[in-house]
Scaffold this motif. Structure first.
Motif, short mmCIF file in Angstrom:
data_model
loop_
_atom_site.label_atom_id
_atom_site.label_comp_id
_atom_site.label_asym_id
_atom_site.label_seq_id
_atom_site.Cartn_x
_atom_site.Cartn_y
_atom_site.Cartn_z
N ALA B 160 1.13 -1.16 0.04
CA ALA B 160 0.08 -0.22 0.38
C ALA B 160 0.88 0.73 -0.02
O ALA B 160 0.41 2.01 -0.37
CB ALA B 160 -0.85 -0.60 1.68
N ILE B 164 0.98 4.32 -2.72
CA ILE B 164 0.76 5.68 -2.48
C ILE B 164 1.63 6.14 -3.22
O ILE B 164 1.24 7.25 -3.73
CB ILE B 164 0.12 5.22 -0.85
N VAL B 170 -4.04 9.60 -2.89
CA VAL B 170 -5.03 7.85 -3.25
C VAL B 170 -6.42 8.43 -2.04
O VAL B 170 -6.96 8.98 -1.46
CB VAL B 170 -4.27 7.02 -1.35
N ILE B 173 -7.46 1.05 -0.69
CA ILE B 173 -7.09 0.62 -0.65
C ILE B 173 -7.59 -0.89 -0.57
O ILE B 173 -8.32 -1.32 0.46
CB ILE B 173 -5.95 0.38 0.19
N VAL B 254 -10.45 1.66 2.89
CA VAL B 254 -9.65 0.53 3.00
C VAL B 254 -10.36 -0.56 3.65
O VAL B 254 -11.49 -0.54 3.91
CB VAL B 254 -9.01 1.01 5.26
N ASP B 318 -2.24 -6.25 -3.37
CA ASP B 318 -3.25 -5.00 -3.15
C ASP B 318 -3.61 -3.73 -4.24
O ASP B 318 -2.83 -3.66 -5.30
CB ASP B 318 -2.33 -3.67 -2.30
N VAL B 320 -4.87 -0.61 -5.16
CA VAL B 320 -4.57 1.23 -4.70
C VAL B 320 -5.01 1.96 -6.08
O VAL B 320 -4.51 2.07 -7.19
CB VAL B 320 -3.25 0.60 -4.32
#
Lengths: 414, 414
Positions: B160, B164, B170, B173, B254, B318, B320
């Motif tokens: 993450a 980012i 961002v 996530i 998240v 992840d 993102v």
């Protein structure tokens, strides 16, 4: 003629037995009830009083006893002066209670076979491992012991005998037990989960071609078109009555079928495959020794708690095939019971009701002398007609269909 | 620069940690391992010796310790002269081990959040209930404490942070954890069943629109098209890293997604609905007090026993999303691991491997000083690049897809 009854046990079936004994205390006399936990006995007697179930004024008393202590049970029999013991305690206590009855010379009635907590599904015929070892002793001492006098085993054994008496030769006995009721819980067993699951975790024994055969639970299924409840899927299961009927009618195939929905089978399969139905202890990471099946029992609903919201019906019967006058002959003998009616009458659900009413009918026949055999008997060895006559009157009427499942429906004696 | 490592715990993850420490003892120095059951530590060291895993000759020793006894752990730290503790014991011991590290001034690394055995799913953010309460004390004393340095939490927090760092802003996530491997058992959990099930029985917390939201397990499912393992269904689950990432990036949504097959969900649902996953004790008919979840754990296969026959791969990554130069920007950062390769290298299955390799990489970064933060840190608060560099070399290479799941696939540093 024998009188005064001691009920051993204080579960859902004992509740029905107590109510039915009270309703028939003109025949049965004093009513005593005993279990390890006396408060459970007292709660049952309170419900008997609430419903005004006592036909005549009379003795109605609770006692504490460890049913696995033969001397204590014998002492209680002497102290209370009972002549008939109805044992509806755990299946683990049978032999201890039977021994107490033999010692004191009183009649013994139970509703399920003896089990050793550490073993499941012993060598067939199951009765030969425990109860039948005492048969000669009962005969010698003139002690009446009626084995398996619940519904199944019990009434279904009488159904078989009744059907066989109608024909010249019997070829097969298929006992079908369907509970088409609904308790509204995610999952529950209708009687003690420990005993319920123990029935299904081992080998399924059945009798075919004059020999014991084996299958496994849920391996052999069949859709049965039954009266009232309609078409229901049932699976061959191990059950007590197969073991006495096979001994008494070795020429017939004997099978037992129990109805299960997909949800029951799924839950059972998950628990069994994970090892959670095992009667053998496991050790937790913390070193505690635990029997998984006892933990499953602890988390499941108490079967007695299902009663208030239980709806629907049960249908339990015997399809018996043979010959008469050289022709094929087939008869279905059965009973239909209703959960809600059972609850309204005795505060129990239908499964407890069907199991608890028959031993009281048997006790009444011992009291009147008709079934006071002075030896050990399985139910099919006794005349079924007086049994049906009482059952008709006290809540479990017997019906028949000559010609089989699609035959004309009449009462057993029409 | 710190040296010499004490591993707390002797389960499947500890086995991987021990092997990886041994393979890198040129950086890490002496290797000690301690748990309640010293024989389990010795078995791990035996497997390290068998594989010839020690890079240099050096100290490799087993010890007995109760990890919930802070004084005993502190004494062991002093006696062994270690400067880094890798805690991969039960999630119940974290705070006791952390206290011992603070007391002795050595570095602490763990792979999962502290849990109180009697509670599940406490108030979010979870870290604030236990670990973060010691953050000021760590800073004051200059103690390095790296929280959640396994794979998830751990490497996924670094994924993450890495993603980012590529963007200006961002927005979300989504961590996706898929085990597409097969262990060939009816049912098993890949790590401690008690911890595994505890993750899924409570509320599922996630962070959206700058606030905590709640759902329940298996209520929110999504099919993810992933590299190597293909399309897999995953469900929103509660997980440690959501709680630190939400604190560090409150502007981002998240969520954590874990892959489950229908069979797992069925078994889980049956056990949960019956009450068998409860961490609260029940009392059996015999009066024994038992925690059902501990019995379920006792009947399930030991996760370590799955390793020899485990095949297939894991994919954890992840996705993102955010913006860069005013445009939408999306990147998927991930790792694929193979169960069989893990077993061949260190005698463990892939889930233990992915959990056990990262804390050793973290320990190496503490040893070299790059991650010797002298305070408490979650992994996303540390530079991910040296971490990925070591992971690439010691068995868990990081890959990325700029543009999202269907972007061009490259190594993280290409």
């Amino acid at each position: 003629m024998k009188q005064n009854v001691l009920i051993i046990g204080a579960g859902g079936v004992a509740q029905v037995v107590a109510h039915k004994c009270a309703q028939n205390n003109d025949v049965l006399g004093d009513i005593h009830i005993a279990s390890r936990t006396v408060s459970k006995c007292e709660a049952i007697l309170e419900s008997v009083r609430e419903k005004g179930a006592m036909k005549n004024d009379g003795v109605l008393k609770a006692h504490q006893v460890d049913a696995m202590d033969t001397a204590a049970v014998a002492q209680l029999i002497r102290d209370t002066g009972v002549e008939i013991v109805i044992n509806v305690g755990s299946a683990f206590v049978n032999m201890y209670v039977l021994d107490a009855c033999i010692e004191t010379g009183v009649a013994y009635i139970d509703t399920a076979i003896h089990e050793d907590p550490a073993k499941i599904c012993e060598t067939p015929p199951w009765y030969a491992n425990y109860e039948w070892k005492k048969r000669d002793l009962c005969a010698e001492k003139g002690v009446t012991a009626i084995l398996g006098a619940g519904f199944d085993p019990g009434v279904v054994n009488a159904f078989a005998r009744f059907a066989i008496d109608l024909m010249d030769e019997v070829k097969s006995i298929d006992i079908v037990d369907i509970n088409a009721g609904s308790h509204g819980k995610y999952f529950a067993t209708n009687f003690d989960p420990e005993i319920n699951f123990r029935e299904f975790t081992g080998v399924v024994y059945y009798w075919e071609d004059q020999q014991w055969k084996e299958t496994t639970m849920f391996a052999s299924g069949h859709d049965w078109e039954l009266p009232v409840v309609g078409t229901c899927r049932a699976y061959q299961s191990g059950h007590d009555e197969v073991h006495s009927l096979a001994a008494n009618y070795p020429q017939a195939d004997v099978r037992f079928w129990m109805g299960f929905g997909d949800h029951y089978i799924n839950v059972f399969t998950v628990l069994k495959n994970l090892g959670l139905l095992s009667e053998q202890p496991v050790v937790t990471a913390e070193g505690q020794e635990v029997v998984p099946l006892k933990v499953v029992k602890a988390v499941l609903p108490d079967p007695a708690s299902l009663a208030p919201n239980y709806t629907g019906k049960t249908c339990i019967g015997d399809l018996v095939k043979g010959t008469k006058d050289g022709e094929d002959y087939e008869v279905f003998v059965y009973n239909v019971a209703d959960h809600k009616e059972a609850y309204e009458e005795v505060g129990s659900q239908g499964i407890s009701y069907t199991a608890g009413v028959p031993p009281v009918a048997a006790a009444m026949l011992v009291a009147t002398g008709e079934w006071d055999a002075k030896t050990m008997k399985n139910v099919e060895e006794l005349d079924p007609k007086p049994f049906f006559t009482i059952l008709d009157r006290i809540g479990l009427p017997t019906r028949k269909r000559i010609g089989g499942l699609h035959g004309v429906d009449t009462a057993w004696n029409e």
